[in-house]
Design an enzyme around this catalytic site. Sequence first.
Site, mmCIF file in Angstrom:
data_model
loop_
_atom_site.group_PDB
_atom_site.id
_atom_site.type_symbol
_atom_site.label_atom_id
_atom_site.label_comp_id
_atom_site.label_asym_id
_atom_site.label_seq_id
_atom_site.Cartn_x
_atom_site.Cartn_y
_atom_site.Cartn_z
ATOM 1 C CB SER A 24 -23.308 48.687 -64.296
ATOM 2 O OG SER A 24 -24.585 49.226 -64.027
ATOM 3 C CB SER A 35 -25.922 44.473 -60.800
ATOM 4 O OG SER A 35 -25.841 45.150 -59.559
ATOM 5 C CE LYS A 36 -29.325 44.844 -63.278
ATOM 6 N NZ LYS A 36 -29.004 43.607 -62.627
ATOM 7 N NE ARG A 37 -27.266 46.938 -54.645
ATOM 8 C CZ ARG A 37 -28.216 47.460 -53.888
ATOM 9 N NH1 ARG A 37 -29.470 47.283 -54.229
ATOM 10 N NH2 ARG A 37 -27.927 48.122 -52.803
ATOM 11 C CG ASP A 38 -21.844 47.707 -59.094
ATOM 12 O OD1 ASP A 38 -21.312 47.950 -58.015
ATOM 13 O OD2 ASP A 38 -22.239 46.575 -59.431
#
Length: 495
Positions: free
Chosen positions: A269, A263-266
């Site tokens: 990504s 997700s955006k957290r990674d």
Amino acid sequence: MSEAQTRPVVTRFCPSPTGNPHVGMARTALFSWAYARHHGGKFVFRIEDTDASRDTQESYDLLIDVMRWLGLDWDEGVEVGGPDGPYRQSERMDIYAEVAQKLIDAGFAYKAYDSPEELEERRNAARAAGKPSGYDGAHRDLTPEQQAAYEAEGREPVIRFKMPQKDWTFTDLVRGEITFGAENVQDFVIVRANGQPLYTLTNPTDDAMMGITHVLRGEDLLSSTPRQIALYEAFAEIGIGGGFTPEFGHLPFVMGTGNAKLSKRDPESNLLDYKPKGFLPEGLLNYMALLGWSIADDRDIFSIAEMVEAFEISAVNANPARFDIKKCEAINGDHIRLLPIDELVERLQPYFVDAGLFGTGGPTPEQLSLLTSAAPLVHERMALLTEAVAMLNFLFVDDAEFVINDDDRAKSLDDSGLDVVRTARGALADLGEWTAESIEAALRGALIDGMGLKPRLAFGPVRVAITGSRISPPLFESVELLGRERTLARLDAVL
RNA sequence: GCCCCCGUCGUCUAGCGGCCUAGGACGCCGGCCUUUCACGCCGGUAGCGCGGGUUCGAAUCCCGUCGGGGGUACCA
């Protein structure tokens, strides 16, 4: 064999334009694309922008850019058009309204007036009783009088699709046969009370109207498949689409850190980061293909053409794959090494422009010639194209801006290191022929034979003085490319 | 709660009942090559979640269990 299996293949990619394009999305696009190409079919690119509050034009533009960068071309869809357009759902709202009305008219859908509170209460009760918590069908068979009564209360109805009461079995292209019991697939909302159509309606409607034969998507959509199949069966009755139900294949998630999908957290990504970081589209594509698929048991480097040739959806692995940036980089490095030198030079140029080493108009003829000569020196030394900029900076930087790494200076240019530089300068000052061979011979003669130094100690100080770092391309070639004048100036500068 | 999916080295995978004392790749650790760093080469490390079956034989089939994930929305 179903009708969808006997028709020419048509697959599609249909993202919502929200936020930045991400890797999971691209992997799904890649598999759909590869499937269509492998079977000589068509690939449709549709945009699902029915949520005006979250969709943005910027995101749409980014999606187009990224698909083009990756080289995943489409036969029909946004930007290119086609017989079943428009290909942006925001431009198809009238179609959905019409389809919803037809479904109601034919008895496949109905208006339901339950309030959110009523629904939640009943849902909780069902759950407490150990039963499935979906819609209980309370307003399935309302009489016109009952409907009128609710309308009189001022209630705005949603439109629900009436699920046929039967078990649903289908053969998933990657998972095999899957069955959902009738009691677990309840009537679902296709149009909100405010009149907005939901994904549950728009997606199957467009797939049907665009003749999609194979729906390849994320596994999060697996349990909505019975509802879509039911919708297709109704479409066939009311004349929407080609009258057949597509095959479905649910691709495993691409996982990020922990047990969650990427997700955006990674940081890895975001697809937009790959190009500036120095990834080659073919390298990224190759790596993404490996997330759930393999071309052979002893091989993992292949071209996109080879992937198309070999790709079969049935060979796709059903279990989630974790994204590993290290391996992605390693594969990218292999693809860089596969590039012919002139192609590498071509791909490298934008990075030199971005680094300010070349003007915005591109390299001068001299710079291009220098880069062409230098590229072979770094070809096998990088996993990312940006690494070439760091390694070759010393050749292109203005002499006034040339700097030596402090740590490397301290380690290599101490008193004895400076002695070496002095001797090297003397050996090079009036060297006749300026070639890597003659430079090597001169330096070996002066430093190794003359000073009795080990190669490491002999060449290290010279390397730091002329390249600014203890890590550099091969020294003699670097000196040759730098040229006599600049080399001597750099040696003088540290003395 | 109910439904569905998934479960092989740290990671990505090969494996579809005997070719498996489980193969490859990335990573990691040694070594070779070597003017640094890489590349390349050689070697090593490490895995079938667990328990029952079925079978002469199971990573492979069945059941159970545990674990993870998804769905269960007027999100997609």
